[in-house]
Each structure stands twice: as structure tokens, then as C-alpha cells.
Design an enzyme around this catalytic site. Structure first.
Site, PDB file in Angstrom:
ATOM      1  N   ASP A 136     -43.996  -3.441  -9.398  1.00  0.00           N
ATOM      2  CA  ASP A 136     -42.551  -3.590  -9.231  1.00  0.00           C
ATOM      3  C   ASP A 136     -42.255  -4.969  -8.641  1.00  0.00           C
ATOM      4  O   ASP A 136     -42.789  -5.329  -7.589  1.00  0.00           O
ATOM      5  CB  ASP A 136     -41.991  -2.477  -8.337  1.00  0.00           C
ATOM      6  CG  ASP A 136     -40.483  -2.321  -8.511  1.00  0.00           C
ATOM      7  OD1 ASP A 136     -39.946  -2.748  -9.559  1.00  0.00           O
ATOM      8  OD2 ASP A 136     -39.836  -1.764  -7.602  1.00  0.00           O
ATOM      9  N   HIS A 143     -29.978  -9.360  -5.099  1.00  0.00           N
ATOM     10  CA  HIS A 143     -30.495  -8.200  -4.364  1.00  0.00           C
ATOM     11  C   HIS A 143     -31.321  -8.655  -3.163  1.00  0.00           C
ATOM     12  O   HIS A 143     -31.139  -8.153  -2.049  1.00  0.00           O
ATOM     13  CB  HIS A 143     -31.350  -7.345  -5.310  1.00  0.00           C
ATOM     14  CG  HIS A 143     -32.071  -6.213  -4.634  1.00  0.00           C
ATOM     15  ND1 HIS A 143     -31.416  -5.126  -4.095  1.00  0.00           N
ATOM     16  CD2 HIS A 143     -33.394  -6.006  -4.407  1.00  0.00           C
ATOM     17  CE1 HIS A 143     -32.303  -4.293  -3.559  1.00  0.00           C
ATOM     18  NE2 HIS A 143     -33.511  -4.802  -3.737  1.00  0.00           N
ATOM     19  N   GLU A 208     -32.548   2.842  -7.100  1.00  0.00           N
ATOM     20  CA  GLU A 208     -32.564   1.414  -7.425  1.00  0.00           C
ATOM     21  C   GLU A 208     -32.442   1.260  -8.932  1.00  0.00           C
ATOM     22  O   GLU A 208     -33.246   1.816  -9.690  1.00  0.00           O
ATOM     23  CB  GLU A 208     -33.849   0.735  -6.915  1.00  0.00           C
ATOM     24  CG  GLU A 208     -33.850   0.545  -5.401  1.00  0.00           C
ATOM     25  CD  GLU A 208     -34.952  -0.384  -4.896  1.00  0.00           C
ATOM     26  OE1 GLU A 208     -35.956  -0.597  -5.633  1.00  0.00           O
ATOM     27  OE2 GLU A 208     -34.815  -0.903  -3.770  1.00  0.00           O
ATOM     28  N   GLU A 210     -33.060  -0.457 -12.146  1.00  0.00           N
ATOM     29  CA  GLU A 210     -34.031  -1.442 -12.637  1.00  0.00           C
ATOM     30  C   GLU A 210     -34.273  -1.228 -14.131  1.00  0.00           C
ATOM     31  O   GLU A 210     -33.961  -0.183 -14.680  1.00  0.00           O
ATOM     32  CB  GLU A 210     -35.393  -1.276 -11.923  1.00  0.00           C
ATOM     33  CG  GLU A 210     -35.307  -1.401 -10.412  1.00  0.00           C
ATOM     34  CD  GLU A 210     -36.672  -1.610  -9.757  1.00  0.00           C
ATOM     35  OE1 GLU A 210     -37.631  -2.002 -10.465  1.00  0.00           O
ATOM     36  OE2 GLU A 210     -36.764  -1.377  -8.538  1.00  0.00           O
ATOM     37  N   ASP A 242     -36.063   3.344  -9.291  1.00  0.00           N
ATOM     38  CA  ASP A 242     -37.086   3.272  -8.238  1.00  0.00           C
ATOM     39  C   ASP A 242     -36.512   3.924  -6.969  1.00  0.00           C
ATOM     40  O   ASP A 242     -36.026   3.247  -6.067  1.00  0.00           O
ATOM     41  CB  ASP A 242     -37.442   1.798  -7.995  1.00  0.00           C
ATOM     42  CG  ASP A 242     -38.473   1.622  -6.897  1.00  0.00           C
ATOM     43  OD1 ASP A 242     -39.222   2.572  -6.626  1.00  0.00           O
ATOM     44  OD2 ASP A 242     -38.528   0.526  -6.305  1.00  0.00           O
ATOM     45  N   ARG A 246     -35.053   4.648   2.538  1.00  0.00           N
ATOM     46  CA  ARG A 246     -34.890   3.398   3.289  1.00  0.00           C
ATOM     47  C   ARG A 246     -35.407   3.494   4.722  1.00  0.00           C
ATOM     48  O   ARG A 246     -35.890   2.503   5.274  1.00  0.00           O
ATOM     49  CB  ARG A 246     -33.415   2.999   3.314  1.00  0.00           C
ATOM     50  CG  ARG A 246     -32.810   2.787   1.948  1.00  0.00           C
ATOM     51  CD  ARG A 246     -33.559   1.748   1.153  1.00  0.00           C
ATOM     52  NE  ARG A 246     -32.916   1.472  -0.121  1.00  0.00           N
ATOM     53  CZ  ARG A 246     -33.455   0.714  -1.061  1.00  0.00           C
ATOM     54  NH1 ARG A 246     -34.653   0.176  -0.879  1.00  0.00           N
ATOM     55  NH2 ARG A 246     -32.825   0.511  -2.192  1.00  0.00           N
ATOM     56  N   GLN A 249     -39.166   3.424   4.550  1.00  0.00           N
ATOM     57  CA  GLN A 249     -39.517   2.058   4.135  1.00  0.00           C
ATOM     58  C   GLN A 249     -39.391   1.071   5.302  1.00  0.00           C
ATOM     59  O   GLN A 249     -40.280   0.242   5.525  1.00  0.00           O
ATOM     60  CB  GLN A 249     -38.592   1.653   2.982  1.00  0.00           C
ATOM     61  CG  GLN A 249     -38.873   0.282   2.388  1.00  0.00           C
ATOM     62  CD  GLN A 249     -37.839  -0.094   1.308  1.00  0.00           C
ATOM     63  OE1 GLN A 249     -36.974   0.701   0.932  1.00  0.00           O
ATOM     64  NE2 GLN A 249     -37.945  -1.316   0.824  1.00  0.00           N
ATOM     65  N   THR A 266     -40.587   7.822  -9.376  1.00  0.00           N
ATOM     66  CA  THR A 266     -39.942   6.733 -10.118  1.00  0.00           C
ATOM     67  C   THR A 266     -39.589   7.304 -11.487  1.00  0.00           C
ATOM     68  O   THR A 266     -40.477   7.789 -12.195  1.00  0.00           O
ATOM     69  CB  THR A 266     -40.887   5.529 -10.288  1.00  0.00           C
ATOM     70  OG1 THR A 266     -41.351   5.119  -8.999  1.00  0.00           O
ATOM     71  CG2 THR A 266     -40.201   4.361 -10.970  1.00  0.00           C
ATOM     72  N   GLU A 383     -27.289  -1.707  -0.439  1.00  0.00           N
ATOM     73  CA  GLU A 383     -26.384  -2.854  -0.514  1.00  0.00           C
ATOM     74  C   GLU A 383     -24.929  -2.405  -0.527  1.00  0.00           C
ATOM     75  O   GLU A 383     -24.085  -2.974   0.158  1.00  0.00           O
ATOM     76  CB  GLU A 383     -26.654  -3.655  -1.792  1.00  0.00           C
ATOM     77  CG  GLU A 383     -27.957  -4.408  -1.803  1.00  0.00           C
ATOM     78  CD  GLU A 383     -28.262  -4.942  -3.191  1.00  0.00           C
ATOM     79  OE1 GLU A 383     -27.727  -5.995  -3.557  1.00  0.00           O
ATOM     80  OE2 GLU A 383     -29.033  -4.297  -3.931  1.00  0.00           O
TER      81      GLU A 383
END
Ligand code: CA
Length: 438
Positions: A136, A143, A208, A210, A242, A246, A249, A266, A383
Site C-alpha cells: 500500500d 492526503h 480509505e 483507494e 483500506d 485510527r 494505528q 481490505t 480527514e
């Protein structure tokens, strides 16, 4: 690499499958994405066409597929086709375009081809390829800047970003196909106030937005892929969600990067849209300006600058449990575009192999969250809600900072340009399930 459109992109071409000629289909004759589905308890390769699937396995079995393409089409996944010589890909596309076309399908083949068509509704889709390695990247500068600003207001973008495509090695075993439920992960969470971590369900589950590049061909271990040849190593694209926790993470990522905050699931969309299908939608790579240095020579190629990016609209929709119960349509959270990426697909391939790393057929390269410059074009809730400090109002009267159990996220993508048929990716869907009890 099909950089320029050809007869298969002619918008006047119509299919003998009526639903493929509808203006609003994601899968007109000009698209022809490949996927894998279950039929007669077998895993088979098929092509999405309108609201139907063309069973390539059946067509190869009936010996109407050109001889040298038959063996890859009889395989249970796309890997044999991904390993085939590069010329096989446009050859297959050209054959499919003819055989599914109203005017170009030879009369002798039409009835055999018709027998290979089945309704797509209700068919179980499978992962299109056996993924050997999943990487990834972090290729959207918007971003990277937005996320960086939340964690390091004084230095949002680290100095290496402008120079080196950032990535990490992801997890293959938890790649799942669209429609699979996503269980909220448990993990170590550190209270905002500091102190000892606790173990429990993530409170900051995120999506996410992607794209995933499906790798074809092989380079031997030790042999880099030069930038001028790197585009040929991407067979096509899928949507990729993805899923990210948070809080897990944020606590675990230093110093070795993402781990359990990412590896629980994923999601991929089932239909691989080929780079040939996307040829009309190529566009100029994001210009370097704003003090960004030009790429180093090994990442520089005039043709890649001219046409290495893709004008692909990307949407994210959310439906909560209450919205579904009250009959409220899913709400769009994001509209972004793949052309916002700081690095092209060819640059990602070249950088990945620049140390001699061998990319293999079926490898998957995530682009990283594709955020654009506007507030509505950011590709994740981290975000959008500024790390949970700006709750997002929903049409049901609810708000969201991060995802709740029962929330369903759907990613969609389409490309359109005057003079060409609009093509789409179908959808990449996943619903959040309650955490495993502790
Ligand atoms: Ca990511």
C-alpha cells in the site's frame, strides 16, 4: 501498453446484449472488465457486460476463444492471464469486443457465445486473482498533508515525501471481496489523556478510498523495471477500501509503520478494469510546482508525464442502519479523482522494483487514500471530521465522526469524456459488524 484508443473504444460499437447499450451501465462493450465468479461449484473467469456475465471459461471450453488464450481463460483465477505475454491482453480485449458486438460477431460464433451469457444478479463473485504480495502506497500529497497536519501541525509533510514514493507491505490473507462483512477490530488503545493503554474495540474505525493496481508480468529478482516499461506491468485497476482503525494505528505505528490497525480487512471490487479500457481517460500527470522538486531521473519519463495519470471520478457513499430502516438513500461523503495523485502508477512500479524487488503476476499495489484539494474530495473520515473533532451531519439526523456498527460504505468509480462511452467499476461494498466479544 495501450496508451491510445483504438476500435474497441469506438462509442458507436453496440452489443447484442441490450443492457450493455444502456447509457447508465458501468459495463458497456467499451469496458470489458474481467473478474472471477462461482458457477457449478467452480471458480471461473468472466467478463462484465451490461447486467450479464460472459463466461470466459465456458467460451474457452467451447473452443471459440483464440487458441493461445484458452489455457489462461480456463484457469480458476486471473493469474495465468496476468503471467501471459503482454500482447495477450489487448488480443483478448479485441476478441471480446468483436464477439460481443452486434456487427462484428461472426454468425458462426453468435449462438455459441449466447450460450456463455448468464445474469450477473445473484452470482457469487470471488477475488479475481491470487494475491502473492500486497503493497500500500501513500501517493496522494493532499492526503499526506492533511493527515500530517492532524498529527504534526508544525510539519505536516515530512521532507522525504516530495522525493520518494512512500509505501508499506500489507497483508494478503485479509483481502476480501466486495460484500464481505468487516468485523470491528479489537486492539490496544491509548487514552487521549495519555497513560496506560486498554484493550478493546476500536472507537475510530475508518474507510480509505483507494484504487488497487493489479500487477501482470514478472521481473527477475535483482532486475529493476525501467520507467518506460513500468506501465506494461499494470494489468488493470480495482476499487480498494483500506479499512483503518485510527486509534490502534496511532498507538502502534512508530517506528515500523501500520500493522494491526490496517491488517484486519481490505475490501476489493470484483471487476478488474483494464488499462486498455482506460486508454481514453489518460491525462497529464500532476504538474510539479509549489516548490516540489522534479522526480529523480529513474522516475522521469516524458510519455509518463504526458499520459501516465487517469481522469477517474471516485465516490464514497455511506448508509447507516437507521438510514436503511427509514428508506433514506445512501449519502455521498466524497467525490475525488485519481488524477490528484502525486505519483503515477508507472512511478510506483519503477520505485518498487528499483532495489531489485521482483513484482509477480497477481501482486496488488494500493495507491493510498486518494484525496483531492477540496474539503469534499478527501478520501477518509480522519480527514473529513478532522480526527473526530468535526462531526459530519447525516440526512437521518445522526452524526458521524468515525464508523458505527451497521454502517455500510460503498466505493464507486467511473470515467467519462466527450467522444467516448462512460465506463464504471461497479462497486466496492462493506458493512461494519460488531466486534468479537472480549
Ligand atoms: Ca491506505
Amino acid at each position: 501498453m495501450a496508451v491510445t484508443p483504438d476500435a474497441t473504444h469506438d462509442p458507436g460499437r453496440r452489443s447484442w446484449i441490450d443492457s450493455a447499450n444502456r447509457e447508465d451501465t458501468d459495463f458497456p462493450l467499451q469496458n470489458l472488465p474481467l473478474g472471477v465468479f462461482r458457477r457449478k461449484s467452480e471458480s471461473r473467469i468472466g467478463v462484465a457486460i451490461g447486467d450479464r456475465i460472459f463466461d470466459l471459461h465456458a467460451a474457452a471450453g467451447a473452443e471459440i476463444v483464440p487458441p493461445r488464450l484458452r489455457e489462461p481463460c480456463l484457469a480458476p483465477r486471473l493469474n495465468r492471464l496476468l503471467a501471459a505475454e503482454h500482447a495477450a491482453w489487448p488480443e483478448l480485449r479485441g476478441w471480446l469486443s468483436d464477439v460481443l458486438s452486434m456487427d462484428s460477431c461472426p454468425a458462426s460464433l453468435r449462438s455459441i457465445a449466447e450460450a456463455c451469457v448468464l445474469p450477473a444478479a445473484g452470482v457469487e463473485m470471488l477475488l479475481p486473482m491470487q494475491v502473492g504480495d500486497y503493497t500500500d502506497f501513500y501517493a496522494s500529497r493532499h492526503h499526506a498533508t492533511n493527515v500530517g497536519a492532524l498529527f504534526r501541525p508544525d510539519q505536516p509533510l515530512l521532507p522525504n515525501y516530495a522525493w520518494v514514493p512512500i509505501g508499506y507491505h500489507g497483508r494478503c490473507s485479509s483481502l476480501v471481496i466486495s460484500g464481505t462483512g468487516v468485523r470491528r477490530p479489537n486492539g490496544q488503545l491509548r487514552p487521549e489523556t495519555g497513560g496506560s493503554p486498554v484493550f478493546g474495540p476500536t472507537r475510530q474505525l475508518d474507510y480509505e478510498l483507494e484504487l488497487g493496481a493489479v500487477v501482470g508480468g514478472t521481473n527477475a529478482l535483482g532486475e529493476p523495471v525501467p520507467i518506460a516499461k513500468a506501465g506494461e506491468r499494470v494489468f488493470g485497476l480495482v476499487l480498494l477500501n483500506d479499512w483503518s482503525a485510527r486509534d490502534i494505528q496511532a498507538w502502534e505505528y512508530q517506528p515500523l509503520g501500520p500493522f494491526l490497525g490496517k491488517s484486519f480487512a481490505t475490501t476489493l471490487s470484483p471487476w478488474v478494469v483494464t488499462l486498455e479500457a482506460l486508454a481514453p481517460f489518460r491525462t497529464t500527470a500532476t504538474p510539479r510546482g509549489d516548490g516540489n522538486p522534479p522526480p529523480l531521473p529513474y522516475l522521469t519519463d516524458a510519455a509518463d508525464v504526458a499520459g501516465g495519470a487517469f481522469d477517474l471520478q471516485l465516490d464514497v457513499f455511506l448508509a447507516t442502519e437507521r438510514m436503511r430502516r427509514d428508506g433514506i438513500d445512501p449519502v455521498r461523503l466524497t467525490r475525488s479523482n485519481l488524477r490528484h495523485l502525486y505519483w503515477t502508477l508507472a512511478q510506483l512500479v519503477t520505485h518498487h522494483t528499483s532495489n531489485g524487488c521482483n513484482l509477480q503476476p497477481g501482486d496488488l499495489l494500493g495507491t493510498g487514500t486518494v484525496s483531492g484539494p477540496e474539503p469534499e474530495s478527501v478520501g477518509c473520515l480522519l480527514e473529513r471530521t478532522r480526527r473526530g473533532t468535526a462531526p459530519l451531519p447525516l440526512p437521518s439526523g445522526e452524526t458521524r465522526t468515525f464508523l458505527e456498527d451497521g454502517d455500510e460504505i460503498v466505493l464507486r468509480a467511473f470515467a467519462e469524456r466527450s467522444g467516448y462511452r462512460r465506463i464504471g467499476f461497479g462497486e466496492c461494498r462493506g458493512r461494519v459488524l460488531a466486534a468479537h466479544p472480549l
